[in-house]
Design a protein around this motif. Structure first.
Motif, PDB file in Angstrom:
ATOM      1  N   LEU A   1       0.810  -1.091  -0.012  1.00 16.05           N
ATOM      2  CA  LEU A   1       0.054  -0.066  -0.022  1.00 16.05           C
ATOM      3  C   LEU A   1       0.863   1.426   0.061  1.00 16.05           C
ATOM      4  O   LEU A   1       0.715   2.235  -0.654  1.00 16.05           O
ATOM      5  N   ALA A   2       1.962   1.205   0.856  1.00 17.68           N
ATOM      6  CA  ALA A   2       3.052   2.357   0.908  1.00 17.68           C
ATOM      7  C   ALA A   2       3.418   2.626  -0.631  1.00 17.68           C
ATOM      8  O   ALA A   2       3.469   3.691  -1.055  1.00 17.68           O
ATOM      9  N   ARG A   3       3.929   1.582  -1.307  1.00 15.20           N
ATOM     10  CA  ARG A   3       4.593   1.718  -2.436  1.00 15.20           C
ATOM     11  C   ARG A   3       3.572   2.159  -3.411  1.00 15.20           C
ATOM     12  O   ARG A   3       4.059   3.067  -4.222  1.00 15.20           O
ATOM     13  N   ALA A   4       2.139   1.629  -3.335  1.00 14.46           N
ATOM     14  CA  ALA A   4       1.409   2.051  -4.305  1.00 14.46           C
ATOM     15  C   ALA A   4       0.938   3.560  -4.363  1.00 14.46           C
ATOM     16  O   ALA A   4       0.707   4.272  -5.348  1.00 14.46           O
ATOM     17  N   VAL A   5       0.916   4.144  -3.273  1.00 14.34           N
ATOM     18  CA  VAL A   5       0.288   5.655  -2.919  1.00 14.34           C
ATOM     19  C   VAL A   5       1.438   6.587  -2.736  1.00 14.34           C
ATOM     20  O   VAL A   5       1.225   7.862  -2.866  1.00 14.34           O
ATOM     21  N   LEU A   6       2.666   5.999  -2.624  1.00 10.75           N
ATOM     22  CA  LEU A   6       3.863   6.970  -2.305  1.00 10.75           C
ATOM     23  C   LEU A   6       4.039   7.994  -3.471  1.00 10.75           C
ATOM     24  O   LEU A   6       4.243   9.256  -3.261  1.00 10.75           O
ATOM     25  N   PRO A   7       3.808   7.695  -4.670  1.00 12.15           N
ATOM     26  CA  PRO A   7       3.975   9.006  -5.705  1.00 12.15           C
ATOM     27  C   PRO A   7       2.609  10.147  -5.425  1.00 12.15           C
ATOM     28  O   PRO A   7       3.040  11.308  -5.677  1.00 12.15           O
ATOM     29  N   MET A   8       1.590   9.406  -5.084  1.00 12.59           N
ATOM     30  CA  MET A   8       0.445  10.438  -4.880  1.00 12.59           C
ATOM     31  C   MET A   8       0.708  11.178  -3.638  1.00 12.59           C
ATOM     32  O   MET A   8       0.329  12.562  -3.531  1.00 12.59           O
ATOM     33  N   VAL A   9       1.115  10.694  -2.530  1.00 13.24           N
ATOM     34  CA  VAL A   9       1.364  11.285  -1.482  1.00 13.24           C
ATOM     35  C   VAL A   9       2.283  12.448  -1.310  1.00 13.24           C
ATOM     36  O   VAL A   9       2.422  13.384  -0.842  1.00 13.24           O
ATOM     37  N   ILE A  10       3.628  12.005  -2.199  1.00 10.80           N
ATOM     38  CA  ILE A  10       4.606  12.978  -2.261  1.00 10.80           C
ATOM     39  C   ILE A  10       4.205  14.004  -2.997  1.00 10.80           C
ATOM     40  O   ILE A  10       4.607  15.362  -2.893  1.00 10.80           O
ATOM     41  N   GLU A  11       3.324  13.670  -4.417  1.00 13.66           N
ATOM     42  CA  GLU A  11       2.872  14.994  -5.228  1.00 13.66           C
ATOM     43  C   GLU A  11       1.731  15.929  -4.393  1.00 13.66           C
ATOM     44  O   GLU A  11       1.975  16.860  -4.641  1.00 13.66           O
ATOM     45  N   SER A  12       1.176  15.236  -3.341  1.00 13.05           N
ATOM     46  CA  SER A  12       0.250  16.028  -2.619  1.00 13.05           C
ATOM     47  C   SER A  12       0.925  16.927  -1.442  1.00 13.05           C
ATOM     48  O   SER A  12       0.165  17.690  -0.582  1.00 13.05           O
ATOM     49  N   ARG A  13       2.193  16.545  -1.238  1.00 15.47           N
ATOM     50  CA  ARG A  13       2.939  17.074   0.016  1.00 15.47           C
ATOM     51  C   ARG A  13       2.156  16.316   1.151  1.00 15.47           C
ATOM     52  O   ARG A  13       2.293  17.205   2.294  1.00 15.47           O
ATOM     53  N   GLY A  14       1.526  15.153   1.118  1.00 15.71           N
ATOM     54  CA  GLY A  14       0.882  14.798   2.372  1.00 15.71           C
ATOM     55  C   GLY A  14       1.637  14.481   3.353  1.00 15.71           C
ATOM     56  O   GLY A  14       1.893  14.232   4.340  1.00 15.71           O
TER      57      GLY A  14
END
Length: 90
Positions: free
Chosen positions: A77-90
């Protein structure tokens, strides 16, 4: 707030039913979340199982289920969402 029960509808949360012990289940969680909200800003890893018993009594299947749910699924799950979290600066 004392005595207050928060429901998913109160938060805008959407429940997703999936077997996160599988890659397909993790993919489904990410898919449904991005379809619903358009992005992912953060993740709460809230899945875990325990198969009770002495070490000598645990089957390989029980061990594999615990590792898949408790260790592999958060990694996937972390690997799958990491790009989105980095992009949103979450």
């Amino acid at each position: 707030m004392r005595g207050y029960v928060m429901h998913a509808a109160d938060t805008g949360a959407v429940p997703v039913v999936a077997d996160v012990a599988t890659a397909e289940g993790v993919d489904e969680v990410v898919r449904q979340t991005t379809v619903t909200f358009g992005r992912i800003d953060g993740v709460v890893f809230n899945a875990g199982i325990v198969r009770a018993g002495a070490l000598g009594e645990l089957s390989d299947e029980d061990w594999d289920d615990m590792v898949a749910t408790n260790l592999t699924s958060p990694f996937r799950l972390a690997r799958a969402v990491l790009p989105m979290v980095i992009e949103s600066r979450g």
